[in-house]
Scaffold this motif. Structure first.
Motif: not given
Length: 108
Positions: A32, A34, A62, A64, A67, A78-81, A83-84, A89
């Protein structure tokens, strides 16, 4: 994963790694935080360990993972910590953690 446990794991692997460590690249599938923040914190832990470990750089990649949206049930990768959902959204549901980690040592 908490950066202290990441650094502890890297230290353990470094002790078994022959030769100078050079740069360290850490691949994570679930976090979670960055990537840049994690890299900076892990580098600080390594430098302040007893005995200190001098690496020429720390990079966090990071990876993927799957999700699922809490609002509309859309699935995505997603690899984002944090994500939306790409559809509405909405926030991602907390899914079982995937605490995989790979450590690479790169020559300078």
């Amino acid at each position: 994963m908490h950066e202290a446990s990441l650094a502890t794991t890297v230290l353990t692997v470094l002790r078994d790694h022959p030769g100078p460590p050079g740069r360290v690249r850490i691949h994570l599938w679930d976090t979670s935080t960055p990537a840049a923040d994690l890299a900076e914190r892990v580098a600080t832990y390594l430098a302040t360990a007893e005995p200190p470990v001098q690496v020429t750089g720390v990079e966090v990649v990071l990876r993927p993972r799957q999700r699922l949206c809490a609002a509309c049930a859309t699935g995505w990768t997603s690899a984002e910590p944090a994500p939306t959902c790409p559809t509405c959204d909405g926030p991602a549901l907390p899914l079982p953690h995937d605490h995989r980690m790979e450590v690479e040592f790169l020559a300078d």
